[in-house]
Structures are given as structure tokens and as C-alpha cells.
Design a protein around this motif. Structure first.
Motif, short mmCIF file in Angstrom:
data_model
loop_
_atom_site.label_atom_id
_atom_site.label_comp_id
_atom_site.label_asym_id
_atom_site.label_seq_id
_atom_site.Cartn_x
_atom_site.Cartn_y
_atom_site.Cartn_z
N UNK A 1 -7.37 57.41 -12.40
CA UNK A 1 -7.00 55.98 -12.39
C UNK A 1 -6.35 55.62 -11.04
N UNK A 2 -5.43 56.48 -10.60
CA UNK A 2 -4.75 56.21 -9.32
C UNK A 2 -5.75 56.27 -8.16
N UNK A 3 -6.65 57.24 -8.21
CA UNK A 3 -7.64 57.38 -7.14
C UNK A 3 -8.52 56.14 -7.06
N UNK A 4 -8.89 55.61 -8.24
CA UNK A 4 -9.72 54.40 -8.27
C UNK A 4 -8.99 53.22 -7.63
N UNK A 5 -7.64 53.25 -7.76
CA UNK A 5 -6.83 52.17 -7.16
C UNK A 5 -6.67 52.38 -5.66
N UNK A 6 -7.13 53.52 -5.17
CA UNK A 6 -7.07 53.77 -3.71
C UNK A 6 -5.96 54.71 -3.28
N UNK A 7 -5.32 55.38 -4.25
CA UNK A 7 -4.23 56.30 -3.91
C UNK A 7 -4.80 57.60 -3.28
N UNK A 8 -4.50 57.79 -2.01
CA UNK A 8 -5.07 58.95 -1.29
C UNK A 8 -4.53 60.27 -1.81
N UNK A 9 -3.25 60.26 -2.18
CA UNK A 9 -2.63 61.50 -2.66
C UNK A 9 -3.28 61.94 -3.99
N UNK A 10 -3.57 60.96 -4.85
CA UNK A 10 -4.22 61.27 -6.13
C UNK A 10 -5.60 61.88 -5.88
N UNK A 11 -6.31 61.28 -4.93
CA UNK A 11 -7.63 61.80 -4.55
C UNK A 11 -7.50 63.25 -4.09
N UNK A 12 -6.53 63.47 -3.20
CA UNK A 12 -6.35 64.81 -2.62
C UNK A 12 -6.03 65.83 -3.71
N UNK A 13 -5.18 65.42 -4.66
CA UNK A 13 -4.81 66.35 -5.74
C UNK A 13 -6.02 66.66 -6.62
N UNK A 14 -6.80 65.63 -6.91
CA UNK A 14 -8.02 65.84 -7.72
C UNK A 14 -8.95 66.83 -7.03
N UNK A 15 -9.14 66.62 -5.74
CA UNK A 15 -10.04 67.49 -4.98
C UNK A 15 -9.51 68.91 -4.91
N UNK A 16 -8.22 69.02 -4.65
CA UNK A 16 -7.62 70.36 -4.52
C UNK A 16 -7.78 71.14 -5.84
N UNK A 17 -7.56 70.44 -6.95
CA UNK A 17 -7.67 71.10 -8.26
C UNK A 17 -9.10 71.55 -8.56
N UNK A 18 -10.06 70.75 -8.09
CA UNK A 18 -11.46 71.05 -8.46
C UNK A 18 -12.23 71.80 -7.38
N UNK A 19 -11.63 71.98 -6.22
CA UNK A 19 -12.33 72.60 -5.09
C UNK A 19 -12.87 74.01 -5.40
N UNK A 20 -12.05 74.94 -5.93
CA UNK A 20 -12.58 76.30 -6.18
C UNK A 20 -13.76 76.29 -7.17
N UNK A 21 -13.63 75.46 -8.20
CA UNK A 21 -14.71 75.36 -9.19
C UNK A 21 -16.01 74.89 -8.53
#
Lengths: 116, 187
Positions: free
Chosen positions: B8-28
Motif C-alpha cells: 500500500x505504501x509503495x503504491x503511494x510512492x514510498x521509496x523505503x517501502x519499495x526498497x523493503x519489499x524488494x530486499x525481502x523478496x530479492x533472494x527468492x
């Protein structure tokens, strides 16, 4: 009856071989999963990646808007020029465009109806 | 923060939320890409390109599937598109080089190279990918069909034919090894 039994046995044998192949594939993929190390960059890296991508999107949007505006201005200018300088060409063009749009819409509609 | 909130935060444009999402899913994501490309360097490159596309298309993510599944969908289509565009269907020689590196890598960690991986690597991408998605990640034929924009029937037949090919390859390899062992013992 005997034939059917033989066929069944062959089928069972084939199924077993398929299952064995699937098992081998799963084991192989599991080995990759567990033994190829993946280095996850830090949060800052991902923040930079997002920021860069957003900048690139912004630049792309501005570029596309500029192209759209210039193209629109060119079209409006040429149409207005035609209307005031060579009205006959303007009206012919209007007719041609109307006929083209009607023909295009009809063809698309017919295609859509035939397609369903 | 939970994944839903991050989205939800990423959709609103929050860069930190995007970064956290990516970091969590990167190894997978990278591990998935390693399985379909069999090339860790290409996998990392593709993962970063996938994330760039993700930033652009986050508005289209409806939340019905998991975020990781959405990433896999984007990555799969990106990989197939890149292969199609550049027509760089690698020659067998180049592919063999990739396998050799991977084999060396596994053996250096005292892990045995599995012949099924070589057989899997010889398959075309459009056959290898559904097999990995079905038999490793457990997606259904319908889900894979949606991911790859093909019908579930096509997915089913590709998976079946692919496994048959792997089976044949393994059988062939087994026979060759058997023959070699026979020659050695007769000496």
C-alpha cells in the motif's frame, strides 16, 4: 485379458519412471536452491534503484509529453492554415477523414462480431 | 510492517517501502531466476531489471496473488522477451560452458551435479520454466498459464513432454554409464 494386464504393467512402469524423473529434477533444483549463494544488497541499494527508476520514468514522461505537445501543435497549425488559406482542401480532408473513421470502425466491428 | 502495508505504501510512492519489499523478496527472485537461466550472473541482472519494471507497474498489482508470484510473472516474461528479442538462444556450446561453471561451483561445495539438471538445461525455455514452476514451486497449471499467457492445457502438455524428455535423457545417460562400467569390468 493377458494383453490388458501387460499394458497395465507397462503403464505402471512408465509412471514409475516419470515419477523418478520428477524426483531427480526436484532434487537437482533443491541442490541449486541450497548451494548457490545469493548476496542480498543492503536497503540503501534498493532505495537507490527505486529512486533512479522513478527519475527515469519522470524523464520518459516529460519526453513523451513534449513530443505529444509538438505533434498536436503541428497538426492544429496545419489544419488552421488549410482552413484559412485553402478551404477546399480543408473540407476535402474533413470528408476523407470522416469516411476513413467510419470504414475503419465498421471493419473492426465486423471482425469482432465474426470473431465471437 | 507487513507485506500488505508495504505494498500500500509503495503504491503511494514510498521509496523505503519499495526498497523493503524488494530486499525481502530479492533472494527468492534471484534463486528462481538461477533455476530457469542456470546462470547466477544473468539471474542477478534480470532480478534488478524485474524490480525496475515493478516500480513502473506497481499500480497494476491487484494483490490477489502473492507479491513474490507477481515478481516471478514479471521476471519470467522479461526473460522470455529478452531471449526472443535478441534471438540469443544460446548455442549448445555456450550453454555447456554455463553448466560447466555451475557444475564446478556445486562440486567446489562438495555437492554432486545432478544429471537431471543437465537434461533440464537442454530443454527450451518455454518447457523448462513450466516444469520448474510446477514441480519446484508447486503452482497449478492454471496459475502457470496465467503467468506465461498460455492456456493451462498447453502448460500441461509442455510439462509432460518436458519430463518425458528428461526421463529419456536420464535413461540414455544411465545406459552410457552402464556400458562404460561394462567395458571397464571386462578389461
Amino acid at each position: 485379458m493377458v494383453n490388458r494386464k501387460v499394458l497395465q504393467l507397462e503403464q505402471d512402469h512408465q509412471d514409475e519412471q516419470l515419477l523418478a524423473a520428477v524426483k531427480e529434477i526436484e532434487d537437482g533444483l533443491e541442490t541449486l536452491e541450497e548451494n548457490v549463494p545469493v548476496y542480498t544488497p543492503d536497503l540503501q541499494f534498493f532505495e537507490n534503484l527505486v529512486a533512479e527508476q522513478k527519475q527515469a520514468m519522470k524523464r520518459k514522461l516529460i519526453g513523451e509529453l513534449a513530443i505529444f505537445t509538438v505533434a498536436a501543435l503541428l497538426i492544429v497549425t496545419s489544419v488552421l492554415f488549410m482552413l484559412y488559406q485553402v478551404p477546399s482542401v480543408f473540407f476535402i480532408l474533413q470528408g476523407v477523414v470522416t469516411v476513413f473513421i467510419m470504414a475503419y470502425s465498421t471493419v473492426s466491428f465486423v471482425k469482432q462480431v465474426n470473431g465471437t | 510492517m507487513e507485506e500488505k502495508d508495504l505494498i500500500v505504501s509503495a503504491k503511494r510512492g514510498d521509496q523505503l517501502a519499495f526498497a523493503m519489499l524488494f530486499k525481502n523478496n530479492y533472494p527468492f527472485l534471484v534463486k528462481y531466476l538461477i533455476k530457469i537461466t542456470m546462470n547466477p550472473d544473468a539471474a542477478e541482472e534480470l532480478a534488478q531489471e524485474t524490480m525496475a519494471i515493478c516500480v513502473e507497474k506497481i499500480g497494476l498489482f491487484n494483490g490477489k496473488s502473492k507479491f513474490s508470484s507477481w515478481l516471478i510473472t514479471i521476471a519470467t516474461n522479461l526473460y522470455i522477451d529478452q531471449k526472443r528479442k535478441s534471438k540469443r538462444e544460446k548455442s549448445w556450446k555456450a550453454q555447456e560452458e554455463v553448466f560447466r561453471r555451475m557444475k564446478w561451483h556445486l562440486e567446489s561445495r562438495n555437492e554432486e551435479w545432478n544429471d537431471a539438471l543437465s537434461a533440464l538445461g537442454k530443454l527450451k525455455d518455454e518447457i523448462r520454466i513450466p516444469i520448474v514452476l510446477k514441480h519446484y514451486y508447486g503452482y497449478s497449471y492454471e496459475e502457470i498459464g496465467k503467468m506465461m499467457n498460455i492456456s493451462s492445457g498447453t502448460v500441461k502438455s509442455r510439462v509432460h513432454n518436458g519430463i518425458m524428455s528428461v526421463r529419456e535423457e536420464l535413461k540414455l545417460h544411465g545406459e552410457q554409464e552402464g556400458a562404460a562400467a561394462g567395458t571397464r569390468s571386462s578389461r
